[in-house]
Design a protein around this motif. Structure first.
Motif, PDB file in Angstrom:
ATOM      1  N   ILE A 156     -71.353  -7.209 -25.787  1.00 26.21           N
ATOM      2  CA  ILE A 156     -70.679  -5.926 -25.646  1.00 26.21           C
ATOM      3  C   ILE A 156     -71.144  -5.007 -26.776  1.00 26.21           C
ATOM      4  O   ILE A 156     -71.361  -5.448 -27.908  1.00 26.21           O
ATOM      5  CB  ILE A 156     -69.155  -6.103 -25.694  1.00 26.21           C
ATOM      6  CG1 ILE A 156     -68.692  -6.955 -24.505  1.00 26.21           C
ATOM      7  CG2 ILE A 156     -68.434  -4.756 -25.692  1.00 26.21           C
ATOM      8  CD1 ILE A 156     -67.221  -7.322 -24.552  1.00 26.21           C
TER       9      ILE A 156
ATOM     10  N   ALA B  63     -74.948 -12.156 -23.599  1.00 26.95           N
ATOM     11  CA  ALA B  63     -74.427 -10.962 -22.929  1.00 26.95           C
ATOM     12  C   ALA B  63     -73.457 -10.295 -23.890  1.00 26.95           C
ATOM     13  O   ALA B  63     -72.282 -10.652 -23.964  1.00 26.95           O
ATOM     14  CB  ALA B  63     -73.743 -11.334 -21.620  1.00 26.95           C
TER      15      ALA B  63
ATOM     16  N   VAL C 251     -68.206 -12.844 -16.399  1.00 28.03           N
ATOM     17  CA  VAL C 251     -67.331 -12.350 -17.472  1.00 28.03           C
ATOM     18  C   VAL C 251     -65.888 -12.615 -17.074  1.00 28.03           C
ATOM     19  O   VAL C 251     -65.482 -12.294 -15.954  1.00 28.03           O
ATOM     20  CB  VAL C 251     -67.541 -10.843 -17.729  1.00 28.03           C
ATOM     21  CG1 VAL C 251     -66.751 -10.408 -18.961  1.00 28.03           C
ATOM     22  CG2 VAL C 251     -69.014 -10.516 -17.896  1.00 28.03           C
TER      23      VAL C 251
ATOM     24  N   THR D  22     -74.548 -12.880 -15.030  1.00 25.96           N
ATOM     25  CA  THR D  22     -73.562 -12.974 -16.111  1.00 25.96           C
ATOM     26  C   THR D  22     -72.161 -12.987 -15.526  1.00 25.96           C
ATOM     27  O   THR D  22     -71.780 -12.071 -14.796  1.00 25.96           O
ATOM     28  CB  THR D  22     -73.697 -11.793 -17.094  1.00 25.96           C
ATOM     29  OG1 THR D  22     -75.023 -11.780 -17.634  1.00 25.96           O
ATOM     30  CG2 THR D  22     -72.690 -11.926 -18.223  1.00 25.96           C
TER      31      THR D  22
ATOM     32  N   ILE E 124     -66.749  -4.126 -20.751  1.00 22.34           N
ATOM     33  CA  ILE E 124     -67.775  -4.941 -20.092  1.00 22.34           C
ATOM     34  C   ILE E 124     -68.851  -4.076 -19.433  1.00 22.34           C
ATOM     35  O   ILE E 124     -69.953  -4.557 -19.177  1.00 22.34           O
ATOM     36  CB  ILE E 124     -67.168  -5.930 -19.070  1.00 22.34           C
ATOM     37  CG1 ILE E 124     -66.625  -5.208 -17.848  1.00 22.34           C
ATOM     38  CG2 ILE E 124     -66.084  -6.772 -19.719  1.00 22.34           C
ATOM     39  CD1 ILE E 124     -66.230  -6.154 -16.731  1.00 22.34           C
TER      40      ILE E 124
ATOM     41  N   ILE F 243     -72.081  -4.089 -21.503  1.00 21.68           N
ATOM     42  CA  ILE F 243     -72.882  -5.313 -21.670  1.00 21.68           C
ATOM     43  C   ILE F 243     -74.315  -5.047 -21.254  1.00 21.68           C
ATOM     44  O   ILE F 243     -74.593  -4.457 -20.221  1.00 21.68           O
ATOM     45  CB  ILE F 243     -72.291  -6.472 -20.841  1.00 21.68           C
ATOM     46  CG1 ILE F 243     -70.947  -6.894 -21.427  1.00 21.68           C
ATOM     47  CG2 ILE F 243     -73.255  -7.644 -20.805  1.00 21.68           C
ATOM     48  CD1 ILE F 243     -70.229  -7.970 -20.617  1.00 21.68           C
TER      49      ILE F 243
ATOM     50  N   THR G 243     -68.048 -13.868 -22.096  1.00 21.11           N
ATOM     51  CA  THR G 243     -69.235 -13.620 -21.282  1.00 21.11           C
ATOM     52  C   THR G 243     -70.076 -14.887 -21.220  1.00 21.11           C
ATOM     53  O   THR G 243     -70.229 -15.591 -22.215  1.00 21.11           O
ATOM     54  CB  THR G 243     -70.086 -12.468 -21.851  1.00 21.11           C
ATOM     55  OG1 THR G 243     -70.746 -12.900 -23.052  1.00 21.11           O
ATOM     56  CG2 THR G 243     -69.230 -11.249 -22.170  1.00 21.11           C
ATOM     57  N   ASN G 244     -70.618 -15.176 -20.052  1.00 22.01           N
ATOM     58  CA  ASN G 244     -71.440 -16.371 -19.859  1.00 22.01           C
ATOM     59  C   ASN G 244     -72.670 -15.975 -19.052  1.00 22.01           C
ATOM     60  O   ASN G 244     -72.583 -15.774 -17.834  1.00 22.01           O
ATOM     61  CB  ASN G 244     -70.645 -17.455 -19.130  1.00 22.01           C
ATOM     62  CG  ASN G 244     -71.432 -18.747 -18.983  1.00 22.01           C
ATOM     63  OD1 ASN G 244     -72.536 -18.889 -19.512  1.00 22.01           O
ATOM     64  ND2 ASN G 244     -70.878 -19.686 -18.247  1.00 22.01           N
ATOM     65  N   ARG G 245     -73.806 -15.828 -19.740  1.00 18.16           N
ATOM     66  CA  ARG G 245     -75.047 -15.452 -19.045  1.00 18.16           C
ATOM     67  C   ARG G 245     -75.805 -16.713 -18.648  1.00 18.16           C
ATOM     68  O   ARG G 245     -75.992 -17.621 -19.466  1.00 18.16           O
ATOM     69  CB  ARG G 245     -75.914 -14.565 -19.933  1.00 18.16           C
ATOM     70  CG  ARG G 245     -77.280 -14.216 -19.335  1.00 18.16           C
ATOM     71  CD  ARG G 245     -77.882 -13.009 -20.029  1.00 18.16           C
ATOM     72  NE  ARG G 245     -77.172 -11.779 -19.646  1.00 18.16           N
ATOM     73  CZ  ARG G 245     -77.259 -10.648 -20.345  1.00 18.16           C
ATOM     74  NH1 ARG G 245     -77.960 -10.592 -21.457  1.00 18.16           N
ATOM     75  NH2 ARG G 245     -76.611  -9.566 -19.924  1.00 18.16           N
TER      76      ARG G 245
END
Length: 238
Positions: free
Chosen positions: A35, A33, A198, A196, A234, A237, A112-114
């Motif tokens: 930016i 994810a 964030v 995702t 964000i 993203i 960010t953690n998808r």
């Protein structure tokens, strides 16, 4: 800054998967994810470290495993770090302090953690509030943020049209016999095949220090302005 713990989030996801009987469907790769690079440059941010790719498995029975993928990207605010150091140097010069007087390492971060689930499933909307709440609590606990309070909730739209569920919070942290106010947010961005999470945090206000008989503010940060810029970042993203 540390990534929020995922234990509570994973439990919620597993319950969802079990209840919908998704079984052993294929789990797609979680693409980073990211930016937008132009936006990062415009606001003075950069990627802080290598992208982390993770795969997790949960055994439900002797014949059934649940697998999901997670990709983590960390960003830092280089412009703000330089501004803090410049203010600290003015402080040293004004009070004729040695140049090696340490400056507290304070950073603004976005993480960010998808997450992708079996069969390209999404985290259901009824779990979004619980995920955001547990993420705020876990993140603040790991970063020694105290007296944090949720200050607002909002629904935003990303540049690509995705829905963003965002909660902001305030808090404080103790550093070297002093304290500093903190602003932050946790957001969940929904798409057709992934979710995702964030997380963002930034110092806010003045940082008072005591050096011998000297009591003065080492630096000052407009955290509200920084937080608004982080939210704009964000939105880019994809």
């Amino acid at each position: 800054m540390i990534l929020p713990k995922s234990k509570n989030i994973l439990i919620l996801i597993f319950i969802f998967l079990i209840s919908t009987s998704l079984g052993c469907l294929e789990t797609p790769v979680a693409t980073p994810a990211l930016i937008d690079e132009d936006a990062l440059t415009a606001y003075g941010w950069s990627q802080a470290e290598d992208i982390q790719y993770n795969t997790f498995e949960q055994e439900l029975s002797n014949s059934t495993n649940l697998t999901f993928n997670s990709t983590v990207v960390t960003y830092r605010n280089d412009r703000l770090a330089s501004d803090i150091e410049a203010q600290a140097q003015v402080f040293r010069d004004e009070y004729r302090l040695p140049s090696d007087v340490p400056v507290p390492m304070l950073k603004a971060v976005i993480i960010t953690n998808r997450i992708t689930l079996p069969g390209k499933a999404n985290v259901p909307s009824e779990l979004i509030a619980k995920i955001l709440e547990s993420s705020i609590e876990d993140a603040n606990e790991q970063n020694s943020v105290e007296s944090f309070n949720e200050s607002s909730k909002m629904q935003l739209t990303a540049d690509n049209g995705a829905a963003i569920h965002l909660s902001t919070f305030t808090g404080s942290t103790h550093m070297e016999n002093s304290s500093l106010r903190i602003l932050g947010f946790v957001a969940l961005i929904e798409s057709q095949d992934s979710s995702t999470i964030v997380y963002g945090m930034v110092p806010n206000g003045t940082f008072p220090v005591n050096i011998g008989p000297l009591e003065a503010d080492l630096f000052s940060i407009d955290g509200e302005k920084e937080l608004n810029e982080m939210i704009e970042l964000i939105k880019t993203i994809d």
